[in-house]
Design a protein around this motif. Structure first.
Motif, PDB file in Angstrom:
ATOM      1  N   ALA A  16      38.308  45.553  48.454  1.00  0.00           N
ATOM      2  CA  ALA A  16      36.949  45.255  48.917  1.00  0.00           C
ATOM      3  C   ALA A  16      35.968  46.338  48.465  1.00  0.00           C
ATOM      4  CB  ALA A  16      36.920  45.116  50.437  1.00  0.00           C
ATOM      5  N   GLU A  17      36.380  47.588  48.527  1.00  0.00           N
ATOM      6  CA  GLU A  17      35.502  48.682  48.078  1.00  0.00           C
ATOM      7  C   GLU A  17      35.291  48.631  46.573  1.00  0.00           C
ATOM      8  OE1 GLU A  17      36.517  52.576  49.496  1.00  0.00           O
ATOM      9  OE2 GLU A  17      36.904  51.824  51.521  1.00  0.00           O
ATOM     10  N   VAL A  18      36.329  48.269  45.844  1.00  0.00           N
ATOM     11  CA  VAL A  18      36.217  48.173  44.391  1.00  0.00           C
ATOM     12  C   VAL A  18      35.254  47.036  44.026  1.00  0.00           C
ATOM     13  CG1 VAL A  18      37.475  47.898  42.219  1.00  0.00           C
ATOM     14  CG2 VAL A  18      38.544  49.136  44.122  1.00  0.00           C
ATOM     15  N   ALA A  68      30.203  39.550  41.744  1.00  0.00           N
ATOM     16  CA  ALA A  68      30.793  40.519  42.676  1.00  0.00           C
ATOM     17  C   ALA A  68      29.908  40.758  43.893  1.00  0.00           C
ATOM     18  CB  ALA A  68      31.088  41.837  41.953  1.00  0.00           C
ATOM     19  N   GLY A  69      28.605  40.654  43.738  1.00  0.00           N
ATOM     20  CA  GLY A  69      27.700  40.846  44.866  1.00  0.00           C
ATOM     21  C   GLY A  69      27.864  39.804  45.952  1.00  0.00           C
ATOM     22  N   CYS A  70      28.418  38.661  45.614  1.00  0.00           N
ATOM     23  CA  CYS A  70      28.651  37.585  46.596  1.00  0.00           C
ATOM     24  C   CYS A  70      29.814  37.909  47.525  1.00  0.00           C
ATOM     25  CB  CYS A  70      28.941  36.272  45.882  1.00  0.00           C
ATOM     26  SG  CYS A  70      27.593  35.682  44.862  1.00  0.00           S
ATOM     27  N   PHE A  71      30.695  38.793  47.110  1.00  0.00           N
ATOM     28  CA  PHE A  71      31.872  39.083  47.924  1.00  0.00           C
ATOM     29  C   PHE A  71      31.493  39.579  49.313  1.00  0.00           C
ATOM     30  CE2 PHE A  71      34.922  42.149  49.585  1.00  0.00           C
ATOM     31  CZ  PHE A  71      35.974  41.282  49.835  1.00  0.00           C
ATOM     32  N   LEU A  76      36.435  36.160  53.177  1.00  0.00           N
ATOM     33  CA  LEU A  76      37.714  36.020  52.479  1.00  0.00           C
ATOM     34  C   LEU A  76      38.312  37.384  52.148  1.00  0.00           C
ATOM     35  CD1 LEU A  76      36.789  33.228  49.904  1.00  0.00           C
ATOM     36  CD2 LEU A  76      38.130  32.971  52.002  1.00  0.00           C
ATOM     37  N   GLN A  77      39.632  37.406  52.076  1.00  0.00           N
ATOM     38  CA  GLN A  77      40.316  38.594  51.576  1.00  0.00           C
ATOM     39  C   GLN A  77      39.996  38.713  50.083  1.00  0.00           C
ATOM     40  OE1 GLN A  77      42.174  40.844  53.288  1.00  0.00           O
ATOM     41  NE2 GLN A  77      41.507  39.745  55.112  1.00  0.00           N
ATOM     42  N   PRO A  78      39.922  39.925  49.552  1.00  0.00           N
ATOM     43  CA  PRO A  78      39.548  40.099  48.142  1.00  0.00           C
ATOM     44  C   PRO A  78      40.409  39.288  47.167  1.00  0.00           C
ATOM     45  CG  PRO A  78      39.490  42.200  49.250  1.00  0.00           C
ATOM     46  CD  PRO A  78      40.068  41.215  50.227  1.00  0.00           C
ATOM     47  N   MET A  85      37.087  32.426  43.007  1.00  0.00           N
ATOM     48  CA  MET A  85      35.946  32.600  42.093  1.00  0.00           C
ATOM     49  C   MET A  85      36.230  32.025  40.712  1.00  0.00           C
ATOM     50  SD  MET A  85      32.851  33.691  41.685  1.00  0.00           S
ATOM     51  CE  MET A  85      32.781  33.999  43.405  1.00  0.00           C
ATOM     52  N   VAL A  86      37.483  31.995  40.301  1.00  0.00           N
ATOM     53  CA  VAL A  86      37.784  31.618  38.917  1.00  0.00           C
ATOM     54  C   VAL A  86      38.609  30.343  38.775  1.00  0.00           C
ATOM     55  CG1 VAL A  86      37.617  34.003  38.169  1.00  0.00           C
ATOM     56  CG2 VAL A  86      39.855  33.074  38.778  1.00  0.00           C
ATOM     57  N   GLN A  87      39.084  29.777  39.872  1.00  0.00           N
ATOM     58  CA  GLN A  87      40.012  28.659  39.727  1.00  0.00           C
ATOM     59  C   GLN A  87      39.415  27.449  39.026  1.00  0.00           C
ATOM     60  OE1 GLN A  87      41.568  27.576  43.509  1.00  0.00           O
ATOM     61  NE2 GLN A  87      39.632  26.821  44.298  1.00  0.00           N
ATOM     62  N   ASP A  88      38.125  27.208  39.189  1.00  0.00           N
ATOM     63  CA  ASP A  88      37.537  26.046  38.503  1.00  0.00           C
ATOM     64  C   ASP A  88      37.377  26.248  37.004  1.00  0.00           C
ATOM     65  OD1 ASP A  88      35.433  27.879  38.952  1.00  0.00           O
ATOM     66  OD2 ASP A  88      33.963  26.275  38.793  1.00  0.00           O
TER      67      ASP A  88
END
Length: 91
Positions: A16-18, A68-71, A76-78, A85-88
């Protein structure tokens, strides 16, 4: 130059910090996320039978970097966020 070029400065820090650092355009955070998640995403691409898994992983990290700003706005867990974020992209 350091003896180990794989060192990012983010070793041992929570994902999460990363991700938060990446949202602030810290490219060392991107390198760390790549170190942590590239293998997982490559396996995901292979499982989904993506024609060019290397390119798909590269595109996945571009998307992660851009969003990344949306996280911070999710519960959700990271790891789940990264996959969601990438599955589609694999469709």
């Amino acid at each position: 130059m350091t003896a180990n070029n794989d060192m990012t400065g983010w070793e041992g820090q929570p994902d999460a910090e990363v991700l938060q650092a990446l949202a602030g355009q810290d490219l060392s955070a991107l390198r760390e996320l790549h170190r942590r998640y590239a293998r997982l995403l490559y396996a995901f691409a292979q499982k989904k039978r993506v024609p060019n898994p290397d390119r798909w992983v590269r595109d996945a990290f571009v998307r992660i970097m851009r969003h990344a700003g949306c996280f911070a706005r999710t519960s959700l867990q990271p790891r789940i966020w990264v996959i969601a974020m990438v599955q589609d992209l694999a469709v």
